[in-house]
Design an enzyme around this catalytic site. Structure first.
Site, PDB file in Angstrom:
ATOM      1  N   GLY A  13       0.959  -1.138   0.085  1.00 45.58           N
ATOM      2  CA  GLY A  13      -0.104   0.112  -0.167  1.00 45.58           C
ATOM      3  C   GLY A  13       0.745   1.184  -0.095  1.00 45.58           C
ATOM      4  O   GLY A  13       0.483   2.143   0.577  1.00 45.58           O
ATOM      5  N   ASP A  63      -1.728  -7.279  -5.868  1.00 47.89           N
ATOM      6  CA  ASP A  63      -2.919  -7.372  -4.989  1.00 47.89           C
ATOM      7  C   ASP A  63      -2.511  -8.492  -3.899  1.00 47.89           C
ATOM      8  O   ASP A  63      -2.596  -9.660  -4.067  1.00 47.89           O
ATOM      9  CB  ASP A  63      -4.143  -7.968  -5.991  1.00 47.89           C
ATOM     10  CG  ASP A  63      -5.418  -8.409  -5.254  1.00 47.89           C
ATOM     11  OD1 ASP A  63      -5.462  -8.293  -3.890  1.00 47.89           O
ATOM     12  OD2 ASP A  63      -6.443  -8.324  -5.936  1.00 47.89           O
ATOM     13  N   SER A 142      -4.720  -0.686  13.837  1.00 49.53           N
ATOM     14  CA  SER A 142      -5.400   0.530  14.036  1.00 49.53           C
ATOM     15  C   SER A 142      -5.919   0.291  15.433  1.00 49.53           C
ATOM     16  O   SER A 142      -6.156  -0.729  16.192  1.00 49.53           O
ATOM     17  CB  SER A 142      -6.574   0.376  13.131  1.00 49.53           C
ATOM     18  OG  SER A 142      -7.511   1.579  13.405  1.00 49.53           O
ATOM     19  N   TYR A 155     -13.522  -4.350   9.502  1.00 47.20           N
ATOM     20  CA  TYR A 155     -12.287  -3.784   9.606  1.00 47.20           C
ATOM     21  C   TYR A 155     -11.624  -3.593  10.981  1.00 47.20           C
ATOM     22  O   TYR A 155     -10.287  -3.986  11.037  1.00 47.20           O
ATOM     23  CB  TYR A 155     -12.369  -2.294   9.215  1.00 47.20           C
ATOM     24  CG  TYR A 155     -10.987  -1.258   9.396  1.00 47.20           C
ATOM     25  CD1 TYR A 155     -10.100  -1.399   8.266  1.00 47.20           C
ATOM     26  CD2 TYR A 155     -10.626  -0.276  10.288  1.00 47.20           C
ATOM     27  CE1 TYR A 155      -8.932  -0.503   8.116  1.00 47.20           C
ATOM     28  CE2 TYR A 155      -9.504   0.243  10.257  1.00 47.20           C
ATOM     29  CZ  TYR A 155      -8.844   0.304   9.125  1.00 47.20           C
ATOM     30  OH  TYR A 155      -7.675   1.057   9.065  1.00 47.20           O
ATOM     31  N   ALA A 157     -12.029  -6.454  13.080  1.00 41.89           N
ATOM     32  CA  ALA A 157     -11.630  -7.646  13.040  1.00 41.89           C
ATOM     33  C   ALA A 157     -10.405  -7.920  12.399  1.00 41.89           C
ATOM     34  O   ALA A 157      -9.413  -8.655  13.073  1.00 41.89           O
ATOM     35  CB  ALA A 157     -12.543  -8.534  12.681  1.00 41.89           C
ATOM     36  N   LYS A 159      -7.854  -5.646  12.004  1.00 42.18           N
ATOM     37  CA  LYS A 159      -6.939  -5.260  12.647  1.00 42.18           C
ATOM     38  C   LYS A 159      -6.584  -5.688  14.025  1.00 42.18           C
ATOM     39  O   LYS A 159      -5.413  -5.723  14.345  1.00 42.18           O
ATOM     40  CB  LYS A 159      -7.212  -3.512  12.565  1.00 42.18           C
ATOM     41  CG  LYS A 159      -7.458  -2.889  11.357  1.00 42.18           C
ATOM     42  CD  LYS A 159      -5.924  -2.983  10.636  1.00 42.18           C
ATOM     43  CE  LYS A 159      -6.040  -1.863   9.341  1.00 42.18           C
ATOM     44  NZ  LYS A 159      -4.726  -1.924   8.704  1.00 42.18           N
TER      45      LYS A 159
END
Length: 247
Positions: A13, A63, A142, A155, A157, A159
């Site tokens: 990313g 990907d 996060s 999200y 779960a 992180k």
């Protein structure tokens, strides 16, 4: 002082937001960086402004949720550089919704990118680190992986899973001098958060003791610390970079 001269770094990313800031920070400290991203910069778009720094970065379309895509990219890195020293698992997406409205495809997409992606990238690049008995793996989690957030069950779960992944891997790899840590950012200014309304931003900021959002560079600085020799006795930890939001 240039802390990462001759180090090979992979940042997933890595072409925008927090990832781009991490790439630039490593470049400024002498590393050669591979920026993996699902979407590469548009034709004609300057990814790194400094011409000299651009000579030490390469972008590869990946990907991270797909085994073949990750393995092909890893093979390119190892064929060109012969090693990898530092991996930053930063790639992540959101597909927010309340659980009763969340589709299976949105659940799967977030888990596959954020959690499965970290597993695939780490496994593909781990052996060279083990052979050289030196490595750094830094996972971008996060604060919602610690405290949860309504509308972000998928999200949160993913992180939270990264935190468990970090701690387990740190125990597995300590004997090989490979350190594994996680960073849990709070509210960071990115293209995604720029789309929030002023009212939404104010709601976030009033709960942050420092009363400001983080810049991507705030996260990058902690990544560099954890990758450096200054953090040689730190592994299996989660560092919150959140302005005091979670205490």
């Amino acid at each position: 002082m240039v802390r990462f001269k001759d180090k090979i770094v992979v940042v997933t990313g890595g072409c925008r937001g927090i990832g781009k800031a991490i790439v630039e920070a490593f470049l400024n400290e002498g590393a050669f960086v591979y920026a993996w991203d699902y979407k590469l910069p548009e034709e004609g778009e300057v990814f790194i402004e400094d011409e000299l720094l651009r000579q030490r970065v390469r972008t590869i379309q990946v990907d991270v949720s797909l085994f073949d895509s990750v393995n092909n990219a890893a093979q390119k890195v190892l064929e060109e550089s012969g090693k990898v020293d530092i991996l930053v698992n930063n790639a992540g997406i959101t597909r927010d919704n309340l659980l009763l409205r969340m589709s299976e495809s949105d659940w799967d997409a977030v888990i596959n990118t954020n959690l499965r992606g970290a597993f695939l990238c780490t496994k593909a690049l781990l052996r060279p680190m083990m052979n050289q008995r030196w490595g750094r793996i830094i996972n971008i989690s996060s604060i919602v992986g610690e405290i949860g957030n309504a509308g972000q069950a998928n999200y949160s779960a993913s992180k939270a899973g990264l935190i468990g992944f970090t701690k387990s891997l740190a125990k597995e790899l300590a004997s090989r001098n490979i350190l594994v840590n996680a960073i849990a950012p709070g509210y960071v200014r990115t293209n995604m958060t720029d789309k929030l309304t002023p009212e939404q931003k104010e709601m976030f900021l009033k709960n942050i003791p420092l009363h400001r959002e983080a810049e991507p560079e705030d996260i990058a600085k902690v990544v560099l610390f954890l990758a450096s020799d200054d953090a040689s006795y730190i592994t299996g930890q989660v560092i919150n970079v959140d302005g005091g939001l979670v205490m």
